[in-house]
Every structure is written in C-alpha cells, then in structure tokens.
Design a protein around this motif. Sequence first.
Motif, PDB file in Angstrom:
ATOM      1  N   VAL A 199      29.534  24.894  47.360  1.00 55.95           N
ATOM      2  CA  VAL A 199      30.670  25.479  48.391  1.00 55.95           C
ATOM      3  C   VAL A 199      30.665  26.853  48.557  1.00 55.95           C
ATOM      4  CG1 VAL A 199      31.988  23.441  48.129  1.00 55.95           C
ATOM      5  CG2 VAL A 199      32.408  25.393  46.618  1.00 55.95           C
ATOM      6  N   ALA A 200      30.099  27.586  47.371  1.00 55.01           N
ATOM      7  CA  ALA A 200      30.122  29.164  47.295  1.00 55.01           C
ATOM      8  C   ALA A 200      29.316  29.887  48.421  1.00 55.01           C
ATOM      9  CB  ALA A 200      29.862  29.543  45.971  1.00 55.01           C
ATOM     10  N   ASP A 201      29.672  31.088  48.782  1.00 57.28           N
ATOM     11  CA  ASP A 201      28.891  32.138  49.391  1.00 57.28           C
ATOM     12  C   ASP A 201      28.417  32.852  48.512  1.00 57.28           C
ATOM     13  OD1 ASP A 201      29.890  30.937  52.323  1.00 57.28           O
ATOM     14  OD2 ASP A 201      31.779  31.272  51.500  1.00 57.28           O
ATOM     15  N   HIS A 202      29.155  33.538  47.802  1.00 60.22           N
ATOM     16  CA  HIS A 202      28.687  34.564  47.098  1.00 60.22           C
ATOM     17  C   HIS A 202      28.670  34.263  45.622  1.00 60.22           C
ATOM     18  CE1 HIS A 202      27.464  38.979  46.492  1.00 60.22           C
ATOM     19  NE2 HIS A 202      28.275  38.864  45.253  1.00 60.22           N
ATOM     20  N   VAL A 203      27.941  34.626  44.603  1.00 64.38           N
ATOM     21  CA  VAL A 203      28.126  34.316  43.050  1.00 64.38           C
ATOM     22  C   VAL A 203      28.170  35.537  42.336  1.00 64.38           C
ATOM     23  CG1 VAL A 203      26.995  32.961  41.099  1.00 64.38           C
ATOM     24  CG2 VAL A 203      27.152  32.110  43.460  1.00 64.38           C
ATOM     25  N   VAL A 204      29.004  35.675  41.386  1.00 66.74           N
ATOM     26  CA  VAL A 204      28.914  36.534  40.318  1.00 66.74           C
ATOM     27  C   VAL A 204      28.841  36.050  38.833  1.00 66.74           C
ATOM     28  CG1 VAL A 204      30.378  38.381  39.339  1.00 66.74           C
ATOM     29  CG2 VAL A 204      30.588  38.248  41.783  1.00 66.74           C
ATOM     30  N   ALA A 205      27.933  36.061  38.290  1.00 65.62           N
ATOM     31  CA  ALA A 205      27.838  35.957  36.713  1.00 65.62           C
ATOM     32  C   ALA A 205      28.164  36.960  35.864  1.00 65.62           C
ATOM     33  CB  ALA A 205      26.580  35.310  36.312  1.00 65.62           C
ATOM     34  N   ILE A 206      29.081  36.441  34.815  1.00 72.92           N
ATOM     35  CA  ILE A 206      29.461  37.450  33.829  1.00 72.92           C
ATOM     36  C   ILE A 206      29.287  36.923  32.579  1.00 72.92           C
ATOM     37  CG2 ILE A 206      31.795  38.353  32.682  1.00 72.92           C
ATOM     38  CD1 ILE A 206      32.886  38.050  35.449  1.00 72.92           C
ATOM     39  N   ALA A 207      28.761  37.734  31.365  1.00 72.45           N
ATOM     40  CA  ALA A 207      28.266  37.537  30.241  1.00 72.45           C
ATOM     41  C   ALA A 207      29.039  38.759  29.440  1.00 72.45           C
ATOM     42  CB  ALA A 207      26.944  37.362  30.228  1.00 72.45           C
ATOM     43  N   ARG A 208      29.840  38.347  28.400  1.00 72.96           N
ATOM     44  CA  ARG A 208      30.175  39.145  27.579  1.00 72.96           C
ATOM     45  C   ARG A 208      31.111  40.460  28.172  1.00 72.96           C
ATOM     46  NH1 ARG A 208      25.269  38.106  26.379  1.00 72.96           N
ATOM     47  NH2 ARG A 208      24.426  40.183  27.524  1.00 72.96           N
ATOM     48  N   GLY A 209      31.782  39.987  29.390  1.00 69.40           N
ATOM     49  CA  GLY A 209      32.834  40.547  30.057  1.00 69.40           C
ATOM     50  C   GLY A 209      31.900  41.773  30.847  1.00 69.40           C
ATOM     51  N   GLU A 210      30.666  41.421  31.138  1.00 71.06           N
ATOM     52  CA  GLU A 210      29.922  42.337  32.062  1.00 71.06           C
ATOM     53  C   GLU A 210      29.397  41.521  33.269  1.00 71.06           C
ATOM     54  OE1 GLU A 210      28.241  46.051  30.342  1.00 71.06           O
ATOM     55  OE2 GLU A 210      27.880  44.387  28.845  1.00 71.06           O
TER      56      GLU A 210
END
Length: 239
Positions: A199-210
């Motif tokens: 259902v997403a248009d854009h994705v942001v992946a976060i690891a260790r706060g970044e």
Amino acid sequence: MLEIKDLHVRYGKIEAVRGVSLDVTPGKVTLVLGANGAGKSSTLKAAAGLEPPVRGSVRLDGDDITRLAPHKVVRRGVVLVPEGRRVFSPLTVAENLRLGGYTAPKQAYDETLARVHEMFPILADRANGAAGLLSGGEQQMLAFGRALMSQPRVMLMDEPSMGLAPVVVDSILAKVREMADSGIGILMVEQNADAGLDVADHVVAIARGEVVFSGVAGDARSHASVLRAFLGEAALAGQ
C-alpha cells in the motif's frame, strides 16, 4: 507537506534517532521499516509533539511545529494513531469518536462523523457498545475513525496491523490506502513489511536511528539496505 529534517531524539545517554529526514506528501503513504529499537516509534512521537527532539525540525507546510504541545499539533492537522490502538475501553464507540472530534464545530463534526461511518460501517452499527468489546480489527478501525474525527491533514500510524489475524491485516491496510487516496498524508511504521509495501508509495528504512534507504516502494523489496535494517549485516551475508 510534513517535513522531518535532521531529527535527533535522545533518552538519557541513548540516542534513539540520529539525523532522520523524511517527507510526508498529501495523498501518499510513506512507510517506515526497521528492526525493533531502530528509532521508528521515536520518530513518530517527535512528529506528534510527544517527544521533544534534541535537534532537528518538524515542519508542516513550512511552519515549524517541532516543539508545539501535542494538542496544538493535532489542531494543526497532524494526529497520531498509536501502537496498540489505545481505545478507551469502558467508553462507547460513539464516545471514543466524540473525543477524537473535540476540536470540531458542530456542523463539521456531523459531516466528519458521517464520512467515518461510511468508511467504517461497523462503527455505526456498534455506536452504543463499549469499545473494549470490539475485536482487534474493529478496535483498529475505531482508532482510525477517532483520528479522522480531528480532520487531519497528516496521520502518523504506529504498527496498525500489530496483533491482528492475517486475514484482517489486508483489510486494515486497504483502509490506510483508502485514507491516503482521500488526500491525507500517511506516515506509517509497520513491521509487516510485505503487507505495508503493498500500500506504500515511498519507503524509508531506519537502522540504529539512521536512514539507510529512502526510495519508491517498488525498489525497496530487493534493496540490500532494507534487508539490513531488518536482518543485520551477519544475517544478510548468509543469504
């Protein structure tokens, strides 16, 4: 547009969020992925005014809302749908919705309530029943409806599919898509990556706060940095 720029959130000596930047666009779903403890929920809380950042900014259409009190953030049009739904169990469904629309004038309240009932007919059917007697999926619909009653421009969603049966997850996330298609900007943290990506248009992946990945949903499934955000370097090397 909601703009989060160079956000840093700290709990004592622990820096939970380290320089996260992302945008939420009207009518689009921005999905935030990452392992437990990556800083996803802390990012949402900072955007909602619940956790003041030590650095960075949150702007809505260019206006700085970084350190506004949570109720003032809601009045500006940014509302949080919390993890675990957090409905008021002893109150009726109607009373829960009324609390969500406490800032709305009478005419706007009635019009919004009609739209909420159209989107979630079960909330009209169960209006006089206790919220705590609803199923998990129905409570999530109530949490959505309560947020919609504030007439938001941006909805921040923390794990909307948590604890729900697989057969219910698809229908809940389809409602997320429907809300976005109505013009609301959605920022959603979701552990069910496959369902969220649908259902997403854009994705942001976060690891260790970044932020380790930011791009269109179609590119996220095979991107190594997205896998690292969930599995870690060692697990990825063994793939």
